[in-house]
Write a protein that holds these residues in place. Structure first.
Motif, PDB file in Angstrom:
ATOM      1  N   SER A 112       0.812  -1.216   0.000  1.00  0.00           N
ATOM      2  CA  SER A 112       0.000   0.000   0.000  1.00  0.00           C
ATOM      3  C   SER A 112       0.847   1.268   0.000  1.00  0.00           C
ATOM      4  O   SER A 112       1.913   1.317   0.598  1.00  0.00           O
ATOM      5  CB  SER A 112      -0.935   0.010   1.209  1.00  0.00           C
ATOM      6  N   GLU A 113       0.302   2.286  -0.660  1.00  0.00           N
ATOM      7  CA  GLU A 113       0.946   3.595  -0.719  1.00  0.00           C
ATOM      8  C   GLU A 113       0.139   4.656   0.025  1.00  0.00           C
ATOM      9  O   GLU A 113       0.619   5.759   0.227  1.00  0.00           O
ATOM     10  CB  GLU A 113       1.153   3.999  -2.174  1.00  0.00           C
ATOM     11  N   TYR A 114      -1.097   4.313   0.397  1.00  0.00           N
ATOM     12  CA  TYR A 114      -1.919   5.174   1.250  1.00  0.00           C
ATOM     13  C   TYR A 114      -2.968   4.308   1.926  1.00  0.00           C
ATOM     14  O   TYR A 114      -3.228   3.179   1.502  1.00  0.00           O
ATOM     15  CB  TYR A 114      -2.538   6.338   0.480  1.00  0.00           C
ATOM     16  N   TRP A 115      -3.554   4.834   3.020  1.00  0.00           N
ATOM     17  CA  TRP A 115      -4.527   4.090   3.811  1.00  0.00           C
ATOM     18  C   TRP A 115      -5.702   4.994   4.154  1.00  0.00           C
ATOM     19  O   TRP A 115      -5.527   6.162   4.446  1.00  0.00           O
ATOM     20  CB  TRP A 115      -3.891   3.597   5.121  1.00  0.00           C
ATOM     21  N   SER A 116      -6.897   4.411   4.135  1.00  0.00           N
ATOM     22  CA  SER A 116      -8.114   5.158   4.482  1.00  0.00           C
ATOM     23  C   SER A 116      -8.916   4.376   5.502  1.00  0.00           C
ATOM     24  O   SER A 116      -8.893   3.142   5.516  1.00  0.00           O
ATOM     25  CB  SER A 116      -8.995   5.356   3.245  1.00  0.00           C
ATOM     26  N   GLU A 117      -9.646   5.129   6.316  1.00  0.00           N
ATOM     27  CA  GLU A 117     -10.533   4.471   7.260  1.00  0.00           C
ATOM     28  C   GLU A 117     -11.601   3.688   6.507  1.00  0.00           C
ATOM     29  O   GLU A 117     -12.126   4.144   5.496  1.00  0.00           O
ATOM     30  CB  GLU A 117     -11.208   5.498   8.170  1.00  0.00           C
ATOM     31  N   PHE A 118     -11.894   2.511   7.015  1.00  0.00           N
ATOM     32  CA  PHE A 118     -12.925   1.658   6.431  1.00  0.00           C
ATOM     33  C   PHE A 118     -14.294   2.204   6.829  1.00  0.00           C
ATOM     34  O   PHE A 118     -14.540   2.488   7.999  1.00  0.00           O
ATOM     35  CB  PHE A 118     -12.765   0.224   6.937  1.00  0.00           C
ATOM     36  N   ILE A 119     -15.168   2.355   5.855  1.00  0.00           N
ATOM     37  CA  ILE A 119     -16.528   2.805   6.099  1.00  0.00           C
ATOM     38  C   ILE A 119     -17.449   1.623   5.819  1.00  0.00           C
ATOM     39  O   ILE A 119     -17.541   1.159   4.679  1.00  0.00           O
ATOM     40  CB  ILE A 119     -16.916   3.994   5.181  1.00  0.00           C
ATOM     41  N   ASP A 120     -18.098   1.126   6.864  1.00  0.00           N
ATOM     42  CA  ASP A 120     -19.048   0.030   6.688  1.00  0.00           C
ATOM     43  C   ASP A 120     -20.275   0.602   5.986  1.00  0.00           C
ATOM     44  O   ASP A 120     -20.834   1.606   6.409  1.00  0.00           O
ATOM     45  CB  ASP A 120     -19.415  -0.543   8.051  1.00  0.00           C
ATOM     46  N   LYS A 121     -20.686  -0.020   4.922  1.00  0.00           N
ATOM     47  CA  LYS A 121     -21.774   0.542   4.126  1.00  0.00           C
ATOM     48  C   LYS A 121     -22.832  -0.519   3.855  1.00  0.00           C
ATOM     49  O   LYS A 121     -22.546  -1.716   3.894  1.00  0.00           O
ATOM     50  CB  LYS A 121     -21.238   1.103   2.807  1.00  0.00           C
ATOM     51  N   ASP A 122     -24.023  -0.057   3.573  1.00  0.00           N
ATOM     52  CA  ASP A 122     -25.054  -0.983   3.142  1.00  0.00           C
ATOM     53  C   ASP A 122     -25.613  -0.592   1.772  1.00  0.00           C
ATOM     54  O   ASP A 122     -26.363  -1.332   1.176  1.00  0.00           O
ATOM     55  CB  ASP A 122     -26.175  -1.121   4.175  1.00  0.00           C
ATOM     56  N   ARG A 123     -25.186   0.593   1.261  1.00  0.00           N
ATOM     57  CA  ARG A 123     -25.579   1.023  -0.087  1.00  0.00           C
ATOM     58  C   ARG A 123     -24.459   1.861  -0.676  1.00  0.00           C
ATOM     59  O   ARG A 123     -23.709   2.511   0.044  1.00  0.00           O
ATOM     60  CB  ARG A 123     -26.854   1.866  -0.037  1.00  0.00           C
ATOM     61  N   GLU A 124     -24.375   1.853  -2.002  1.00  0.00           N
ATOM     62  CA  GLU A 124     -23.373   2.661  -2.698  1.00  0.00           C
ATOM     63  C   GLU A 124     -23.992   3.187  -3.988  1.00  0.00           C
ATOM     64  O   GLU A 124     -24.672   2.451  -4.702  1.00  0.00           O
ATOM     65  CB  GLU A 124     -22.143   1.810  -3.012  1.00  0.00           C
TER      66      GLU A 124
END
Length: 179
Positions: free
Chosen positions: A131-143
Motif C-alpha cells: 500500500s501507498e496510502y490508507w483510508s478508514e474503512f466505512i461500513d456501508k449498506d448502499r453505494e
C-alpha cells in the motif's frame, strides 16, 4: 455545438447511455481510431486518448490526476470535502493518536478492487508491503454513483453487490451490478 464522449475500456455502457440520453446532440467516439479525431466539445470518460477539440470538459491532465488516488484524496481533503480520513504514509499513521481501525491500504494507481489490504492495527500497517496510502474503512449498506454535468445531475446508479460482506463492491471482480 456537438459534445463528443470518449471512454476507457471497461466503462459502464449503461452510464454512457444515460449521459447520451440526457444530453442533446451528443455522440460516443469509438476508442479505436479516435487518435487524430476532431471534436467540438470533448468529455473524457476516464481516458487520455489524443483527440483534438475546441473545448475539453476534462483534460488528459485532469484524468491523470484523478487516476492518482492519493493525490485526488489530498485535493478533496484540502478542499474540505467530507471523505474517509486518509493517511499518506506509515509515519503519519504512527504519529496519530486518532487512528480508527480497520484501515484499507491501496496502491497509488488502482482499479477493479485489486490489492486491497485490510489493516486492523499498527502491526498490520508495518507489515503491509504494497500500500501507498490508507483510508478508514466505512461500513456501508448502499453505494451510489452520481453523475453531474455542468452542475446538473444527469445520472444516478446504485451499485448492487452480490455479496454485501465483501470489502470491495466492484464490477471488475463480478461482485456487483449497477441499477
Amino acid at each position: 455545438m456537438k459534445l463528443s464522449i470518449i471512454s476507457r475500456k471497461g466503462s459502464s455502457p449503461k452510464t454512457i447511455k444515460n449521459i447520451l440520453g440526457n444530453l442533446q446532440d451528443a455522440q460516443l467516439l469509438p476508442r479505436e481510431g479516435a487518435n487524430g479525431r476532431n471534436a467540438e466539445i470533448l468529455f473524457r470518460f476516464g481516458t487520455m486518448h489524443p483527440v483534438t477539440s475546441l473545448f475539453e470538459i476534462n483534460t488528459s491532465q485532469l484524468v491523470e490526476t484523478i487516476d492518482n488516488k492519493p493525490l485526488t484524496r489530498m485535493i478533496l481533503q484540502d478542499s474540505h470535502i467530507n471523505i474517509p480520513k486518509t493517511y499518506f504514509s506509515k509515519a503519519q499513521i504512527q504519529r496519530s493518536d486518532q487512528v480508527h481501525y480497520p484501515l484499507i491500504g491501496r496502491l497509488r494507481y488502482h482499479n477493479g478492487g485489486k490489492r486491497i489490504v485490510i489493516s486492523n492495527n499498527i502491526r498490520d500497517i508495518n507489515a503491509d508491503q504494497y500500500s501507498e496510502y490508507w483510508s478508514e474503512f466505512i461500513d456501508k449498506d448502499r453505494e451510489f454513483r452520481i453523475y453531474v454535468f455542468f452542475g446538473k445531475v444527469i445520472g444516478v446508479e446504485e451499485k448492487i453487490p452480490n455479496d454485501r460482506n465483501c470489502v470491495a463492491w466492484n464490477f471488475a471482480t463480478g461482485n456487483s451490478k449497477f441499477r
